[in-house]
Design an enzyme around this catalytic site. Structure first.
Site, PDB file in Angstrom:
ATOM      1  N   MET A   1      32.521  57.698 -62.009  1.00 32.78           N
ATOM      2  CA  MET A   1      32.245  57.369 -63.407  1.00 32.78           C
ATOM      3  C   MET A   1      30.755  57.505 -63.734  1.00 32.78           C
ATOM      4  O   MET A   1      30.378  58.042 -64.780  1.00 32.78           O
ATOM      5  CB  MET A   1      32.719  55.943 -63.717  1.00 32.78           C
ATOM      6  CG  MET A   1      32.616  55.596 -65.201  1.00 32.78           C
ATOM      7  SD  MET A   1      33.134  53.926 -65.590  1.00 32.78           S
ATOM      8  CE  MET A   1      34.873  53.988 -65.248  1.00 32.78           C
TER       9      MET A   1
ATOM     10  N   ARG B   1      46.667  79.126 -87.429  1.00 33.43           N
ATOM     11  CA  ARG B   1      46.308  77.720 -87.265  1.00 33.43           C
ATOM     12  C   ARG B   1      46.163  77.069 -88.641  1.00 33.43           C
ATOM     13  O   ARG B   1      46.759  76.038 -88.906  1.00 33.43           O
ATOM     14  CB  ARG B   1      45.003  77.616 -86.452  1.00 33.43           C
ATOM     15  CG  ARG B   1      44.608  76.215 -86.088  1.00 33.43           C
ATOM     16  CD  ARG B   1      43.359  76.188 -85.220  1.00 33.43           C
ATOM     17  NE  ARG B   1      42.168  76.657 -85.921  1.00 33.43           N
ATOM     18  CZ  ARG B   1      40.941  76.588 -85.454  1.00 33.43           C
ATOM     19  NH1 ARG B   1      40.715  76.091 -84.238  1.00 33.43           N
ATOM     20  NH2 ARG B   1      39.910  77.031 -86.141  1.00 33.43           N
TER      21      ARG B   1
ATOM     22  N   LYS C   1      29.154  70.768 -86.742  1.00 33.19           N
ATOM     23  CA  LYS C   1      30.246  69.802 -86.543  1.00 33.19           C
ATOM     24  C   LYS C   1      30.109  69.152 -85.173  1.00 33.19           C
ATOM     25  O   LYS C   1      29.369  69.647 -84.305  1.00 33.19           O
ATOM     26  CB  LYS C   1      31.591  70.521 -86.678  1.00 33.19           C
ATOM     27  CG  LYS C   1      31.808  71.643 -85.658  1.00 33.19           C
ATOM     28  CD  LYS C   1      33.041  72.476 -85.996  1.00 33.19           C
ATOM     29  CE  LYS C   1      33.211  73.616 -85.004  1.00 33.19           C
ATOM     30  NZ  LYS C   1      34.286  74.538 -85.423  1.00 33.19           N
TER      31      LYS C   1
ATOM     32  N   TYR D   1      35.206  59.275 -53.501  1.00 32.65           N
ATOM     33  CA  TYR D   1      36.582  58.808 -53.736  1.00 32.65           C
ATOM     34  C   TYR D   1      37.595  59.795 -53.166  1.00 32.65           C
ATOM     35  O   TYR D   1      37.423  61.016 -53.280  1.00 32.65           O
ATOM     36  CB  TYR D   1      36.843  58.658 -55.232  1.00 32.65           C
ATOM     37  CG  TYR D   1      36.232  57.419 -55.840  1.00 32.65           C
ATOM     38  CD1 TYR D   1      36.599  56.153 -55.401  1.00 32.65           C
ATOM     39  CD2 TYR D   1      35.293  57.525 -56.849  1.00 32.65           C
ATOM     40  CE1 TYR D   1      36.037  55.014 -55.966  1.00 32.65           C
ATOM     41  CE2 TYR D   1      34.733  56.394 -57.426  1.00 32.65           C
ATOM     42  CZ  TYR D   1      35.113  55.143 -56.978  1.00 32.65           C
ATOM     43  OH  TYR D   1      34.557  54.033 -57.545  1.00 32.65           O
TER      44      TYR D   1
HETATM   45  C1  LIG Z   1      33.614  75.862 -85.229  1.00 33.44           C
HETATM   46  C2  LIG Z   1      33.803  76.964 -86.209  1.00 33.44           C
HETATM   47  C3  LIG Z   1      32.902  78.031 -86.264  1.00 33.44           C
HETATM   48  C4  LIG Z   1      31.799  78.240 -85.252  1.00 33.44           C
HETATM   49  O1  LIG Z   1      32.365  78.884 -84.129  1.00 33.44           O
HETATM   50  P1  LIG Z   1      31.452  79.302 -82.860  1.00 33.44           P
HETATM   51  O2  LIG Z   1      32.402  80.010 -81.965  1.00 33.44           O
HETATM   52  O3  LIG Z   1      30.956  78.018 -82.285  1.00 33.44           O
HETATM   53  O4  LIG Z   1      30.376  80.152 -83.405  1.00 33.44           O
HETATM   54  C5  LIG Z   1      33.059  78.959 -87.278  1.00 33.44           C
HETATM   55  N1  LIG Z   1      34.076  78.859 -88.170  1.00 33.44           N
HETATM   56  C6  LIG Z   1      34.988  77.864 -88.120  1.00 33.44           C
HETATM   57  C7  LIG Z   1      36.086  77.828 -89.117  1.00 33.44           C
HETATM   58  C8  LIG Z   1      34.890  76.894 -87.131  1.00 33.44           C
HETATM   59  O5  LIG Z   1      35.794  75.916 -87.084  1.00 33.44           O
END
Ligand SMILES: *Cc1c(COP(=O)(O)O)cnc(C)c1O
Length: 358
Positions: free
Chosen positions: A302, A130, A34, A254
């Site tokens: 930046m 969640r 992802k 800055y």
């Molecule tokens: C992002 C995610 C993972 C991977 O988690 P890591 O800590 O990066 O290994 C696994 N399961 C779900 C549901 C996730 O959203």
């Protein structure tokens, strides 16, 4: 050309995937890709893992479609399921595996006419609160979905809240909650993120979901990537584009936020917050110049940042700079900035060219 690139070592990602598989012999693993493969470039990462990964996991239909375009056969899991009623038919058409995490999603699936049935992963809320069903709701949905024409495999999935803090009591409760549902008939079970892959064998189940470990960063505060035999995949590499002699008492950058305590040499480096380097990185954050440890001096701009190279006499204009990577763990930079490696890696912006090696 502006001297800044994210150099991605694809062989490190292949190595790290095989570390995950070695942690859990006989299990399968979705490579979590992802967020553009945690900033590394989803096309190249999927291509590198094409012949070895058992599947891929992503956060949305759009991300899944991108993986499907590169890989006709791969098993691809939508970790949050679908967000709109119209997505179920597309997911079925493209042959995705789908999480169902709410009653609304389950009803939308049952209300869909699909070109073929989908593999469904019922998400258990085992304690993170969640996404997902509690145990009683999950039993009811299992009964309703078991014979539904929209459903091919019926699988079980849950996610840890604290697997990165070893020995956290919630983790054991979550495993117990998950095990409490295994009297139901599921084709596959999946519970382990990277932290659990690496340290909680009781959570390995059938399918692992390693993410951050593939990219060579650690999910733990107290266990480094190198201690886990993980190889860093991304090196954020820049150069020194100017050097200034700054007398004691003069300021840099800055807000005049950094004031020289001694006569100093300050290097201006070709990386800034518009590249994804955190603006909130404090003075003292580690940076490698000519392979030597130096410190960020003053506010990140930046397009540039400043580094105190007084103690690196060999450094000068054009010296190579590593913001993080193979010689400076992203996790160390993250700690200095009060964040985690995940955030630094995923926030490298589109204007930073990715260069692939390995
Ligand atoms: C992002 C995610 C993972 C991977 O988690 P890591 O800590 O990066 O290994 C696994 N399961 C779900 C549901 C996730 O959203």
């Amino acid at each position: 050309m502006r001297p800044l690139a994210a150099i991605v070592d694809l062989s490190a990602i292949v190595h790290n995937y095989s570390v995950a598989k070695r942690c859990a012999p006989g299990r399968q693993a979705f490579a979590v890709v992802k967020a553009n493969a945690y900033g590394h470039g989803v096309r190249e990462v999927v291509t590198a893992l094409r012949d070895i990964a058992d599947g891929f996991a992503v956060a949305s239909l759009e991300e899944a479609a991108e993986v499907r375009a590169m890989h006709d056969e791969a098993r691809i899991l939508l970790l949050e399921g679908c967000f709109e009623a119209g997505e179920y038919a597309i997911a079925a058409q493209l042959g995705f595996d789908l999480v169902l995490q709410s009653a609304a999603q389950a009803e939308a699936l049952l209300g869909s006419e699909l070109p073929r049935p989908l593999n469904v992963w019922l998400k258990l809320d085992s304690g993170m609160h969640r996404l997902g069903f509690d145990a009683a709701e999950l039993r009811q949905w299992h009964a309703r979905l078991a014979d539904a024409p929209q459903v091919a495999e019926l699988n079980l999935l849950s996610h840890f809240a604290c697997a990165d803090e070893r020995g956290h009591p919630l983790t054991e409760q979550q495993v117990e909650c998950f095990l409490g549902l295994l009297d139901l008939d599921f084709t596959h079970r999946s519970l382990a993120n990277s932290a659990a892959v690496l340290t909680i064998p009781a959570a390995h189940m059938d399918w692992l979901r390693p993410g951050i470990m593939l990219y060579g960063a650690t999910p733990f505060a107290d266990l480094s990537a190198s201690e886990l035999a993980l190889k860093p995949a991304m090196t954020l590499a820049a150069r020194v584009i100017a050097v200034h002699e700054v007398a004691a008492g003069e300021s840099v950058g800055y807000g005049a936020a950094w004031v020289a305590e001694r006569d100093s040499r300050i290097a201006t480096v070709s990386c800034g917050y518009a590249d994804g380097y955190p603006r909130h990185a404090p003075s003292g954050t580690p940076v490698l110049v000519e392979g030597q440890l130096a410190m960020l001096a003053g506010r990140v701009s930046m397009d540039m940042l400043a580094v105190d190279i007084t103690d690196v006499p060999e450094a000068g204009i054009d010296s190579p700079v590593e913001l993080w990577g193979s010689n400076l763990p992203v996790d160390e930079v993250a700690i200095a900035c009060g964040t985690i490696g995940y955030e630094l890696l995923t926030k490298v912006t589109a204007r930073v060219p990715r260069r692939y090696i390995g």
